[in-house]
Design an enzyme around this catalytic site. Structure first.
Site, PDB file in Angstrom:
ATOM      1  N   GLN A  28      28.039  18.904  -1.245  1.00 40.94           N
ATOM      2  CA  GLN A  28      27.431  18.896   0.082  1.00 40.94           C
ATOM      3  C   GLN A  28      26.900  20.283   0.433  1.00 40.94           C
ATOM      4  O   GLN A  28      27.525  21.291   0.135  1.00 40.94           O
ATOM      5  CB  GLN A  28      28.491  18.462   1.094  1.00 40.94           C
ATOM      6  N   SER A  45      33.201  19.809  -5.321  1.00 38.25           N
ATOM      7  CA  SER A  45      33.679  19.044  -4.175  1.00 38.25           C
ATOM      8  C   SER A  45      33.213  17.587  -4.260  1.00 38.25           C
ATOM      9  O   SER A  45      33.617  16.849  -5.145  1.00 38.25           O
ATOM     10  CB  SER A  45      33.221  19.719  -2.885  1.00 38.25           C
ATOM     11  N   LEU A  46      32.331  17.173  -3.363  1.00 36.18           N
ATOM     12  CA  LEU A  46      31.775  15.825  -3.386  1.00 36.18           C
ATOM     13  C   LEU A  46      31.206  15.482  -4.753  1.00 36.18           C
ATOM     14  O   LEU A  46      31.288  14.323  -5.202  1.00 36.18           O
ATOM     15  CB  LEU A  46      30.675  15.715  -2.324  1.00 36.18           C
ATOM     16  N   ARG A  67      34.666   8.582   2.228  1.00 32.76           N
ATOM     17  CA  ARG A  67      35.212   9.945   2.225  1.00 32.76           C
ATOM     18  C   ARG A  67      34.558  10.793   3.314  1.00 32.76           C
ATOM     19  O   ARG A  67      35.229  11.526   4.035  1.00 32.76           O
ATOM     20  CB  ARG A  67      34.979  10.580   0.855  1.00 32.76           C
ATOM     21  N   HIS A  94      38.581  21.233   2.276  1.00 35.43           N
ATOM     22  CA  HIS A  94      39.465  21.696   1.205  1.00 35.43           C
ATOM     23  C   HIS A  94      40.584  22.608   1.715  1.00 35.43           C
ATOM     24  O   HIS A  94      40.921  23.621   1.087  1.00 35.43           O
ATOM     25  CB  HIS A  94      38.646  22.364   0.091  1.00 35.43           C
ATOM     26  N   GLN A 101      42.267  16.750  -3.848  1.00 31.54           N
ATOM     27  CA  GLN A 101      41.030  17.545  -3.832  1.00 31.54           C
ATOM     28  C   GLN A 101      40.521  17.807  -2.436  1.00 31.54           C
ATOM     29  O   GLN A 101      40.077  18.901  -2.109  1.00 31.54           O
ATOM     30  CB  GLN A 101      39.957  16.835  -4.655  1.00 31.54           C
TER      31      GLN A 101
END
Length: 309
Positions: A11, A89-90, A114, A200, A249
């Site tokens: 993202q 991440s994503l 999510r 995170h 995560q």
């Protein structure tokens, strides 16, 4: 023997118009985009915006994964395949789709879930994320510990991106204290990031809980390509499970620097960054000179990659 890794963007790299030329050129890309059934028009938002809506977490995440899944389908059709995959991440969801763990539409649906869960977890809380440049990770960790001890809220390291680039996140007042401590310790710059939540960090535990419940009913396919996981910085071990790693995560630090170091250890000498953007290629170059990076976002990028290979 040459080895290739696909790295999938996270993202923040999204922009209006991403994927339009791919949609017009490749039927397999078009099939992925048109197959997304969400509570909004994904194709219209990707290609036409508005940017303000595309930048909202609950919309950004499925759009980014749809782009990545479509591009992966294009690469697969051209017989360009990875030896390893990872994502920022994503981007880990896109990596898991590329590895066969998720079907493309399943990954898009999970990204939408999510994104909504992360947005809810950040509501009604004044939070911040700051990128700390020019300071060793150990010194950043010390600054975070110092700020956390002041009792002004939660602040944690959220991203270990590359040498000299670490991101902290949490409650705004605590993040401000940690950034000040980092400057006192010699940080070159402390740059506030325009994000909608303390991604995170443990403040997103409710998003992790939501994913835990969702994954109880979710099928997970066999991993056909090794995946390097964000919260580990390497492949999963015998005692790990993919659902547990994905729950972890969302509420713990992304270890991209460790991931890139591990790719070098595995003999990877080419990274194909599946965009949009070139953020990950930049991180790879700051970590190592042993890997050649190629960023692909447009049909011209795909054509150039095909010719290069």
């Amino acid at each position: 023997m040459s080895k290739t890794a696909f790295l999938f963007a996270g993202q923040g790299s999204q922009h209006v118009g991403m994927g339009r030329d791919l949609y017009e050129t490749y039927p397999v890309f078009r099939e992925v985009i048109d197959g997304a059934h969400l509570d909004f028009d994904l194709r219209s938002l990707m290609f036409e915006g508005p940017d303000e809506q595309l930048s909202q977490t609950r919309y950004t995440q499925p759009c980014m994964v749809a782009f990545a899944a479509g591009m992966t389908a294009v690469l697969d059709e051209l017989e360009i395949k990875p030896d390893y995959v990872a994502g920022l991440s994503l981007g880990e969801y896109s990596a898991l789709a590329a590895a066969g763990v998720f079907e493309p539409q399943q990954a898009i649906q999970l990204a939408a879930f999510r994104g909504s869960a992360m947005a809810r977890a950040s509501e009604d809380r004044t939070c911040a994320m700051v990128s700390i440049l020019g300071l060793a990770r150990e010194a950043v960790e010390s600054a975070v510990e110092l700020a956390a001890a002041a009792g002004q809220g939660t602040v944690e390291v959220s991203n270990y991106n590359c040498p000299g680039q670490t991101v902290i996140a949490g409650d705004a007042s605590a993040v401000e204290l940690a950034a000040a401590a980092a400057r006192d310790a010699g940080a070159r710059r402390c740059i506030p990031l325009h994000v909608s939540g303390p991604f995170h960090t443990s403040l997103l535990h409710s998003a992790g809980d939501a994913l835990h419940e969702r994954f109880k009913e979710e099928p997970f396919g066999e991993m056909r390509v090794p995946v390097l996981f964000n919260c580990l910085g390497h492949e999963m071990g015998a005692g790990d499970s993919i659902p547990a790693l994905l729950e972890r995560q969302v509420q713990s630090a992304v270890r991209m620097e460790d991931t890139i170091t591990r790719l070098v250890e595995l003999g990877v000498d080419r990274v194909i960054e599946v965009g949009p953007g070139k953020v990950l290629s930049g991180l790879v170059r700051r970590c190592t000179k042993a890997i050649h990076c190629v960023s692909i976002e447009t049909r011209e990028d795909v054509k150039s990659l095909k010719e290069e290979l």
